[in-house]
Design an enzyme around this catalytic site. Structure first.
Site, PDB file in Angstrom:
ATOM      1  N   LYS A  94       9.249   8.594 -11.912  1.00 31.71           N
ATOM      2  CA  LYS A  94       8.301   7.727 -12.620  1.00 31.71           C
ATOM      3  C   LYS A  94       6.901   7.987 -12.082  1.00 31.71           C
ATOM      4  O   LYS A  94       6.534   7.556 -10.998  1.00 31.71           O
ATOM      5  CB  LYS A  94       8.622   6.238 -12.435  1.00 31.71           C
ATOM      6  CG  LYS A  94       7.891   5.405 -13.483  1.00 31.71           C
ATOM      7  CD  LYS A  94       7.514   3.999 -13.042  1.00 31.71           C
ATOM      8  CE  LYS A  94       6.209   3.849 -12.334  1.00 31.71           C
ATOM      9  NZ  LYS A  94       4.995   4.232 -13.078  1.00 31.71           N
ATOM     10  N   GLU A 109       5.768   6.498   1.583  1.00 28.69           N
ATOM     11  CA  GLU A 109       4.590   7.225   2.074  1.00 28.69           C
ATOM     12  C   GLU A 109       3.388   6.448   1.574  1.00 28.69           C
ATOM     13  O   GLU A 109       3.114   6.440   0.374  1.00 28.69           O
ATOM     14  CB  GLU A 109       4.553   8.649   1.490  1.00 28.69           C
ATOM     15  CG  GLU A 109       5.773   9.503   1.799  1.00 28.69           C
ATOM     16  CD  GLU A 109       5.807   9.954   3.241  1.00 28.69           C
ATOM     17  OE1 GLU A 109       4.782   9.828   3.937  1.00 28.69           O
ATOM     18  OE2 GLU A 109       6.870  10.407   3.686  1.00 28.69           O
ATOM     19  N   CYS A 111      -4.781  10.419   0.571  1.00 35.65           N
ATOM     20  CA  CYS A 111      -4.214   9.465   1.527  1.00 35.65           C
ATOM     21  C   CYS A 111      -4.500   9.848   2.972  1.00 35.65           C
ATOM     22  O   CYS A 111      -4.676   9.003   3.826  1.00 35.65           O
ATOM     23  CB  CYS A 111      -2.716   9.344   1.299  1.00 35.65           C
ATOM     24  SG  CYS A 111      -1.856  10.920   1.410  1.00 35.65           S
ATOM     25  N   GLU A 132      -8.015   0.527   3.750  1.00 30.50           N
ATOM     26  CA  GLU A 132      -8.144   1.769   2.987  1.00 30.50           C
ATOM     27  C   GLU A 132      -9.018   1.526   1.752  1.00 30.50           C
ATOM     28  O   GLU A 132      -8.737   0.624   0.968  1.00 30.50           O
ATOM     29  CB  GLU A 132      -6.761   2.258   2.552  1.00 30.50           C
ATOM     30  CG  GLU A 132      -6.821   3.595   1.844  1.00 30.50           C
ATOM     31  CD  GLU A 132      -5.471   4.020   1.270  1.00 30.50           C
ATOM     32  OE1 GLU A 132      -4.818   3.199   0.602  1.00 30.50           O
ATOM     33  OE2 GLU A 132      -5.081   5.175   1.507  1.00 30.50           O
TER      34      GLU A 132
HETATM   35  P1  NAD Z   1       0.428   1.971  -6.384  1.00 34.43           P
HETATM   36  O1  NAD Z   1       1.231   1.429  -5.265  1.00 34.43           O
HETATM   37  O2  NAD Z   1      -0.399   1.050  -7.182  1.00 34.43           O
HETATM   38  O3  NAD Z   1       1.353   2.744  -7.433  1.00 34.43           O
HETATM   39  C1  NAD Z   1       2.191   3.806  -7.043  1.00 34.43           C
HETATM   40  C2  NAD Z   1       3.318   3.945  -8.051  1.00 34.43           C
HETATM   41  O4  NAD Z   1       4.136   2.777  -7.983  1.00 34.43           O
HETATM   42  C3  NAD Z   1       2.865   4.069  -9.497  1.00 34.43           C
HETATM   43  O5  NAD Z   1       3.712   4.963 -10.184  1.00 34.43           O
HETATM   44  C4  NAD Z   1       3.050   2.667 -10.012  1.00 34.43           C
HETATM   45  O6  NAD Z   1       3.218   2.606 -11.418  1.00 34.43           O
HETATM   46  C5  NAD Z   1       4.321   2.273  -9.304  1.00 34.43           C
HETATM   47  N1  NAD Z   1       4.577   0.840  -9.208  1.00 34.43           N
HETATM   48  C6  NAD Z   1       3.685  -0.183  -9.157  1.00 34.43           C
HETATM   49  N2  NAD Z   1       4.330  -1.350  -9.073  1.00 34.43           N
HETATM   50  C7  NAD Z   1       5.656  -1.084  -9.052  1.00 34.43           C
HETATM   51  C8  NAD Z   1       6.832  -1.873  -8.971  1.00 34.43           C
HETATM   52  N3  NAD Z   1       6.797  -3.210  -8.881  1.00 34.43           N
HETATM   53  N4  NAD Z   1       8.028  -1.249  -8.966  1.00 34.43           N
HETATM   54  C9  NAD Z   1       8.112   0.100  -9.024  1.00 34.43           C
HETATM   55  N5  NAD Z   1       7.029   0.896  -9.133  1.00 34.43           N
HETATM   56  C10 NAD Z   1       5.809   0.313  -9.141  1.00 34.43           C
HETATM   57  O7  NAD Z   1      -0.472   3.132  -5.729  1.00 34.43           O
HETATM   58  P2  NAD Z   1      -1.605   4.000  -6.435  1.00 34.43           P
HETATM   59  O8  NAD Z   1      -2.821   3.162  -6.575  1.00 34.43           O
HETATM   60  O9  NAD Z   1      -1.013   4.677  -7.613  1.00 34.43           O
HETATM   61  O10 NAD Z   1      -1.852   5.140  -5.349  1.00 34.43           O
HETATM   62  C11 NAD Z   1      -2.786   5.044  -4.325  1.00 34.43           C
HETATM   63  C12 NAD Z   1      -2.103   4.746  -3.011  1.00 34.43           C
HETATM   64  O11 NAD Z   1      -1.139   5.759  -2.729  1.00 34.43           O
HETATM   65  C13 NAD Z   1      -3.062   4.776  -1.848  1.00 34.43           C
HETATM   66  O12 NAD Z   1      -2.779   3.704  -0.987  1.00 34.43           O
HETATM   67  C14 NAD Z   1      -2.766   6.092  -1.169  1.00 34.43           C
HETATM   68  O13 NAD Z   1      -3.097   6.168   0.182  1.00 34.43           O
HETATM   69  C15 NAD Z   1      -1.303   6.209  -1.377  1.00 34.43           C
HETATM   70  N6  NAD Z   1      -0.853   7.593  -1.220  1.00 34.43           N
HETATM   71  C16 NAD Z   1      -0.088   7.915  -0.123  1.00 34.43           C
HETATM   72  C17 NAD Z   1       0.312   9.232   0.074  1.00 34.43           C
HETATM   73  C18 NAD Z   1       1.154   9.615   1.263  1.00 34.43           C
HETATM   74  O14 NAD Z   1       1.737  10.689   1.240  1.00 34.43           O
HETATM   75  N7  NAD Z   1       1.231   8.795   2.297  1.00 34.43           N
HETATM   76  C19 NAD Z   1      -0.045  10.208  -0.849  1.00 34.43           C
HETATM   77  C20 NAD Z   1      -0.829   9.845  -1.947  1.00 34.43           C
HETATM   78  C21 NAD Z   1      -1.213   8.525  -2.130  1.00 34.43           C
END
Ligand code: NAD
Length: 486
Positions: free
Chosen positions: A181, A256, A289, A386
């Site tokens: 997803k 992650e 990230c 962040e």
């Molecule tokens: P997010 O948590 O808002 O969303 C991530 C994913 O989760 C999306 O696909 C979203 O649709 C899904 N999601 C949201 N609510 C959900 C739920 N209740 N159940 C299941 N899925 C759900 O994050 P974002 O804004 O898309 O991404 C940015 C964040 O990701 C930042 O904090 C960044 O640091 C982190 N990130 C971490 C890494 C790593 O490897 N550590 C890599 C890239 C990004």
């Protein structure tokens, strides 16, 4: 099924890919181009509980057949997919550029190829795996990796293609079927990947892709008892929600998450290289990230470092991500740009000093100028939280102990960057800085077999190499009484 969409001559399906077929939903959500916000790229099928159930059913039905293949047989599919990714670099790069805003040249030269490498790496690692065998207490012991079942992979909007391939490859190589997803702000490259999965001839239901909004589709997926692994990359608040669903069904879960990584510069370092790398944290508008967003410099070289840093930061060019002259991509979405500006405004109001940048590049555009903030103290929000935008903080230290203490002073622990010319210090400080990955005099270079993950609120578990294969397997110990069988 909806009609395919033409994006600058590139054909992209707006639908899900479930059980080897394109499947649609009655509702849609739109995706737009970050660097040309007036441009709507597509209306994408908005998955719901029915979509989730359909995908879980397809992935469950395909699981026994996929799990029964040898690692080498599964590897052949993964290599075929990697071949197709390599043959479609231009298309994948352009779609990702338009949808997520990442610089086209970087996608063409590195990022998309890394996606292919992820599949090759895991095909080969799983095939080369040797079961651990030893004798103890009169028994022959053997550790066996057994495929676990359908794996749910949830990815964020930044680096969507790279992260999806990085996370799906070990699941498939380990013998699990997959439901991916992607995030709703950058769904398109996953749809191109679905075309390539079909072309590679994967058995129906082995690799499924569903599109939709976080909570709406996500909750239905994470709560489905047919899901046997959840591998998530995204933010801390979402991880808490998914973690509860995983706990409910007793499903192993990796997360992650975000970072607030230090970039620690010692007086004995190559200051020019350090300043260049520090200004390079504005690349991708800071939507990385692992970015070293807290610049922490030894007091004695502060002025020299800052002069160099500003010169490199001044050289950044904001603009169309397809233009090779652009060095700083747009932020993904106006909502995100407003969120980043909110951090800057609160910092200003709290008495932090905005040294450079701090505002939108142009009215109505998704760029914020490269911003540097000197915080009032270490508890400032911009130091502790962040931002995920082109916003760096600047702090100084008098000795190594103070520098390391500052580096380790947030709840995050994803990574760290250290600049020093001393080998002893490189090892000492490299060990002392809290983070799943610490780079010395470099950044972002990663071997695919190395573990990757976060400490503290930066995550749970490790991906990469054998660590991800173990996560996607049910490990079994088989013990046979020695001398009892012939
Ligand atoms: P997010 O948590 O808002 O969303 C991530 C994913 O989760 C999306 O696909 C979203 O649709 C899904 N999601 C949201 N609510 C959900 C739920 N209740 N159940 C299941 N899925 C759900 O994050 P974002 O804004 O898309 O991404 C940015 C964040 O990701 C930042 O904090 C960044 O640091 C982190 N990130 C971490 C890494 C790593 O490897 N550590 C890599 C890239 C990004």
């Amino acid at each position: 099924m909806r009609d395919r969409i033409d994006i600058d001559g590139l054909s992209v399906s707006p639908d899900h890919f479930i059980g080897g077929q394109r499947v649609t939903s009655p509702e849609t959500f739109e995706t737009r181009c970050p660097f040309d916000w007036s441009r709507k790229l597509a209306d994408i099928a908005r998955g719901d509980a029915q979509t989730a159930a359909h995908a879980a059913e397809a992935a469950s039905a395909a699981f026994p057949g996929w799990a029964a293949l040898t690692a080498a047989e599964r590897g052949a599919y993964l290599h075929r997919l990697a071949d197709l990714i390599e043959a479609n670099v231009e298309k994948l790069a352009m779609v990702e550029c338009l949808d997520m805003g990442m610089l086209l040249e970087s996608l063409q030269l590195r990022v998309i190829l890394r996606g292919a490498a992820n599949f090759r790496n895991y095909a080969d690692l799983a095939t080369a795996h040797q079961e651990r065998v030893w004798s103890s207490r009169g028994t022959a012991n053997r550790v066996i990796r057994m495929p676990a079942g359908p794996a749910l992979i949830i990815t964020p909007w930044n680096a969507p293609f790279m992260l999806s391939t990085w996370k799906c490859a070990p699941a498939l190589a380990a013998g699990n079927t997959v439901i991916l997803k992607p995030a709703d702000w950058s769904p398109l490259s996953a749809s191109v990947l679905a075309d390539l999965i079909a072309e590679a001839g994967f058995p129906a239901g082995v690799f499924n892709i569903v599109q939709g909004l976080g909570a709406e589709l996500g909750n239905a997926l994470t709560s489905d008892p047919r899901i046997k692994r959840i591998s998530f990359t995204g933010s801390v608040p979402t991880a808490r929600v998914i973690g509860k669903a995983a706990a409910e069904n007793i499903v192993p879960f990796t997360a992650e998450l975000g970072g607030k990584s230090p970039l620690l510069v010692f007086a004995d370092a190559d200051l020019d290289a350090a300043a260049k790398k520090a200004a390079g944290q504005f690349d991708d508008s800071g939507q990385v990230c692992m970015a070293g967003t807290r610049i922490i410099v030894e007091e004695s070289v502060k002025d020299e470092f800052l002069a160099k840093f500003h010169a490199y930061a001044d050289a950044h060019v904001m603009g169309d991500s397809r233009d090779p002259a652009t060095t700083m991509s747009a932020l993904i979405h106006p909502v995100h740009a407003d969120r980043v500006l909110g951090f800057i405004e609160r910092a200003r109001a709290a008495g932090d000093t905005i040294v450079r940048g701090g505002k939108r590049w142009k009215e109505g555009a998704n760029w914020i100028e490269p911003t540097l903030i000197v915080p009032k103290d270490n508890q400032s929000e911009v130091v502790q939280s962040e931002v995920f935008g082109p916003v760096l903080t600047f702090q100084t230290f008098k000795d190594e102990a103070e520098g390391v203490a500052l580096a380790n002073s947030t709840a995050y622990g994803l990574s760290g960057i250290v600049y020093t010319g001393s080998e002893e210090r490189a090892h000492r400080v490299g060990r002392a800085v809290r983070g799943g990955t610490v780079w010395v005099n470099t950044f972002l270079v990663r071997d695919l077999t190395a573990p990757f993950g976060g400490i503290g609120i930066s995550g749970i578990g490790r991906e990469g190499g054998d660590y991800a294969l173990d996560f996607h397997s049910d490990l079994k110990t088989l013990q046979i009484l020695e001398g009892s069988v012939r």
